[in-house]
Motif scaffolding. Structure first.
Motif, PDB file in Angstrom:
ATOM      1  N   ALA A  49      34.927 -19.863 -29.649  1.00  0.00           N
ATOM      2  CA  ALA A  49      35.236 -18.909 -28.378  1.00  0.00           C
ATOM      3  C   ALA A  49      36.633 -19.203 -28.058  1.00  0.00           C
ATOM      4  N   MET A  99      39.277 -12.821 -19.344  1.00  0.00           N
ATOM      5  CA  MET A  99      38.174 -12.919 -20.471  1.00  0.00           C
ATOM      6  C   MET A  99      37.750 -14.219 -20.645  1.00  0.00           C
ATOM      7  N   LYS A 117      33.695 -15.280 -20.339  1.00  0.00           N
ATOM      8  CA  LYS A 117      33.012 -16.043 -21.366  1.00  0.00           C
ATOM      9  C   LYS A 117      32.249 -17.255 -20.639  1.00  0.00           C
ATOM     10  N   GLY A 162      37.872  -5.664 -21.763  1.00  0.00           N
ATOM     11  CA  GLY A 162      37.695  -6.820 -22.811  1.00  0.00           C
ATOM     12  C   GLY A 162      36.691  -7.738 -22.195  1.00  0.00           C
ATOM     13  N   LEU A 212      33.184  -6.697 -23.541  1.00  0.00           N
ATOM     14  CA  LEU A 212      33.024  -7.244 -24.653  1.00  0.00           C
ATOM     15  C   LEU A 212      32.668  -8.597 -24.828  1.00  0.00           C
ATOM     16  N   VAL A 213      33.245  -9.405 -24.001  1.00  0.00           N
ATOM     17  CA  VAL A 213      33.018 -10.717 -24.072  1.00  0.00           C
ATOM     18  C   VAL A 213      32.115 -11.296 -23.125  1.00  0.00           C
ATOM     19  N   GLN A 214      31.801 -10.707 -22.126  1.00  0.00           N
ATOM     20  CA  GLN A 214      30.622 -11.302 -20.920  1.00  0.00           C
ATOM     21  C   GLN A 214      29.536 -11.613 -21.729  1.00  0.00           C
ATOM     22  N   ARG A 215      28.953 -12.478 -20.747  1.00  0.00           N
ATOM     23  CA  ARG A 215      27.813 -13.260 -21.121  1.00  0.00           C
ATOM     24  C   ARG A 215      26.554 -12.154 -21.092  1.00  0.00           C
TER      25      ARG A 215
END
Length: 286
Positions: free
Chosen positions: A136, A212, A216, A268, A271-274
C-alpha cells in the motif's frame, strides 16, 4: 551407608536476582537498537552520497541551469519591454555569482537525489511493515516525486512568467522630465525567488499523498475533509503567505492551487479510505 559412599546431590542453580534479569533485558534491547542505528547510518550514507553526486553534476552545468531558469524572466521581458531594453542581471560582490552557482548546484543535487532519498527512507521503515502495508505504501513512493516535479513545472511554466510580467510592468520609461525606473535584478535575488517558489509549490503538491496516506491508515475520512473545508481554506492561505515571497501574486496562486489539490485529495481519499467493516474487523482482532 558411609558418608563417603553417599551420592553427591546436584547443587541447586543459583537464582537469578532481579537486577541481573533487568540487566539482561537491557542488553537484549540494546542489540536491536544498535542494528537499527547501523541501518540508519547506512541509509543516510546512501542519501548523502546521492546528493553529493547530484551536486557535482549540477555544479558542472551550473551556468546552463541558471540560464534555463532565466527563460521565464526573458520571455516576460520580451513581452513587456519595448525597444532595445535587454534583460540584465547584476551581482554586487566579487564572489556572489560563484556562491550562487554553489547554491544552485546544491539545490539541484537535492532535487536529483530526491527519489533516492525517498527510497532510502522507505527501505529503512519497510522491515517494520507487513507485506500488505508495504504494497500500500509503494505507490506513494512514485507519486511523491511526480507531484514534486508537477509543482516545480507549475512554477516554471505558469507562476514565474506571471510574477515577472507583473514586476516588469512596474517599470517606468523616461522622457519629458520623467525619470527612468528599470528593474535590475541581482543574480542571487532571482535564484532565491526561484528556489523558494519551487520548494513551496513542490512540497505543497504533496498534500494528496499526505491525506491519502492518513486515509489509508484510517486517521481521516472524506466526510471529515468535506466538513473541514472552511478551516482548510484559512490554513492553506496562511501557509501560502508564510512559505512564498512577500508578494500577493504568488500567495494567491499557491493558495488557489492548494485548494484545488485539497479537492483532488478528497476524491483520492474516497478511493483509498478504509471501509467500516475493515475497521470493525481490526477492532475485533485488537
Amino acid at each position: 551407608m558411609s558418608e563417603t559412599s553417599k551420592p553427591h546431590s546436584k547443587p541447586l542453580a543459583k537464582p537469578i536476582s532481579k537486577p541481573e534479569a533487568e540487566g539482561d533485558e537491557v542488553e537484549a534491547s540494546r542489540a536491536p537498537l544498535l542494528d537499527h542505528l547501523k541501518e540508519l547510518r547506512r541509509r543516510l550514507i546512501w542519501a548523502v552520497a546521492s546528493i553529493l553526486v547530484g551536486f557535482i553534476i549540477c555544479f558542472i552545468f551550473a551556468e546552463q541551469i541558471y540560464n534555463f531558469l532565466l527563460v521565464p524572466f526573458e520571455n516576460a521581458a520580451a513581452r513587456v519591454r519595448t525597444g532595445d531594453l535587454q534583460l540584465e542581471l547584476i551581482y554586487t560582490a566579487p564572489l556572489e555569482f560563484f556562491f550562487v552557482k554553489v547554491k544552485l548546484a546544491l539545490f539541484g543535487g537535492i532535487i536529483l537525489a530526491f527519489p533516492m532519498i525517498v527510497f532510502q527512507l522507505y527501505a529503512f521503515v519497510a522491515p517494520g511493515l507487513y507485506r500488505n502495508e508495504r504494497g500500500a505504501f509503494a505507490p506513494f513512493l512514485v507519486a511523491a516525486p511526480v507531484l514534486f516535479a508537477a509543482g516545480a513545472s507549475f512554477v516554471y511554466y505558469f507562476v514565474l512568467p506571471f510574477v515577472m510580467r507583473f514586476a516588469l510592468n512596474q517599470e517606468q520609461t523616461g522622457g519629458d522630465g520623467v525619470a527612468t525606473i528599470q528593474l535590475l535584478t541581482r543574480v542571487s535575488d532571482y535564484l532565491n525567488l526561484v528556489t523558494t517558489m519551487i520548494l513551496a509549490f513542490g512540497i505543497s503538491f504533496q498534500l494528496p499523498v499526505l491525506l491519502m496516506l492518513l486515509a489509508k491508515a484510517g486517521i481521516v475520512r472524506a466526510k471529515q475533509l468535506i466538513g473541514f473545508w472552511k478551516y482548510a481554506l484559512v490554513g492553506i492561505f496562511a501557509f501560502a503567505a508564510f512559505v512564498t515571497p512577500p508578494d500577493p501574486i504568488s500567495q494567491i496562486i499557491l493558495g488557489s492551487a492548494l485548494m484545488g489539490l485539497y479537492g483532488l485529495s478528497i476524491w483520492g481519499v474516497m478511493l483509498v479510505q478504509r471501509k467500516p467493516e475493515e475497521e470493525s474487523e481490526d477492532t475485533g482482532k485488537a
